[in-house]
Design an enzyme around this catalytic site. Structure first.
Site, short mmCIF file in Angstrom:
data_model
loop_
_atom_site.label_atom_id
_atom_site.label_comp_id
_atom_site.label_asym_id
_atom_site.label_seq_id
_atom_site.Cartn_x
_atom_site.Cartn_y
_atom_site.Cartn_z
N CYS A 39 1.02 -1.30 -0.21
CA CYS A 39 0.15 0.16 0.01
C CYS A 39 0.47 1.55 -0.17
O CYS A 39 1.22 1.45 1.12
CB CYS A 39 -1.02 0.13 0.81
SG CYS A 39 -2.28 1.79 0.92
N CYS A 80 -5.30 4.51 -4.26
CA CYS A 80 -4.24 3.50 -4.53
C CYS A 80 -3.05 4.45 -4.80
O CYS A 80 -2.34 3.64 -6.67
CB CYS A 80 -5.82 2.24 -5.51
SG CYS A 80 -4.45 0.56 -4.98
#
Length: 300
Positions: free
Chosen positions: A76, A224
């Protein structure tokens, strides 16, 4: 282990992140706690970044990453920037090395407040992404949504940035597509045995993209980071752009772009912002939390 730990609600370009300080403990944030926190409007999130004591020599922390459905995530990028900002504020340091299940990540906070994260090397081999079918060239795989003679989305570029990604190239604004409907179908498509992050990418120049992502395990997300990396690499790989691009994340509340550079070393470096929102205490087993009192603002 009983007892609450400190945590912070943060975001990276709107990507909702909870940074949980698990240093000095041997337990973990449970899937049940993650699901409970995701269900509360005050703490709903895309990823939890749980900071643990380092496991490997030369690293500053082990980062355990959870999605809002309680599943594990390998990477992430937006969340890593949040961790860097939190630790930089705590320690005064500017550079950090983290270990995750996806590998070692090096990160640096710059004087302007932006943060660069070395996301590692992209993976293109079909069985390492992984895909369920063999493709010699994963820059364009056979997959489409819609009628055979007029598909709505087709021929994505597939790759891994520590987690699987499919980049669908579109010729109009990604916000005009019904990704909320197509996203779950594509994330769970049999082509992706470990599911996949689904991104729509529009080339806006030879140095820029506009993207929107359905995130594996999190759903429709405002941003993202690893998907931005995958889009930037895939654009260069297919000759749509050069190896350094700015990415306008269409769904992000901020128009500040991410900068993605696929360096000659084969490493992908992402640079962008992180934002602290508020802090509190949380029980990593149950998800029960309390919010710290906000400092009073004195009138002049």
């Amino acid at each position: 282990m009983a007892g609450q730990v400190e945590f912070a609600r943060m975001n990276g370009l709107g990507n909702k992140i909870l940074v949980v300080d698990m240093r000095g403990r041997t337990d973990k944030v449970t899937p049940e706690a993650a699901i409970a926190l995701a269900a509360d409007p005050a703490t709903e999130f895309d990823q939890i970044m749980a900071i643990h004591d380092p496991k490997a020599q030369g690293t500053d922390a082990w980062i355990d990453i959870l999605n809002c459905d309680g599943t594990k995530a390998q990477a992430c990028g937006n969340g890593t920037r949040c961790v860097v900002q939190a630790l930089a504020a705590e320690t005064g340091r500017k550079t950090f090395t983290f270990q995750t299940v996806a590998g070692i990540l090096n990160a640096q906070e710059h004087e302007d407040g932006t943060i660069s994260v070395d996301m590692g090397k992209p993976v293109f081999a079909w069985d390492k992404i992984p895909l369920s079918e063999e493709f010699f060239d994963t820059s364009r795989i056979e997959l489409q949504i819609g009628p055979i003679d007029a598909p709505i989305l087709h021929s994505p570029s597939a790759m891994s940035m520590g987690n699987p990604h499919a980049i669908f190239w579109v010729d109009k604004d990604p916000m005009t597509f019904d990704l909320e409907r197509f996203g779950p179908m594509l994330e769970n498509h049999p082509m992706f045995p470990e599911k996949a992050n689904i991104t729509l990418a529009q080339v806006t120049s030879d140095r820029s993209l506009r993207t929107r992502t359905w995130e594996r395990g999190a759903g429709l997300t405002l941003a993202c980071g690893s998907a931005a990396c995958a889009a930037g690499v895939s654009a260069a790989r297919t000759g749509r752009t050069g190896r350094k691009v700015t990415i306008d994340v269409a769904s992000a509340p901020s128009r500040q772009p991410l900068v993605i550079e696929w360096r000659e070393s084969d490493h992908v470096v992402m640079t962008g912002p992180a934002e602290w929102e508020w802090s509190g205490k949380v029980d990593p087993e149950t998800g029960a939390f309390s919010r710290d009192a906000e400092p009073e603002v004195k009138a002049n």
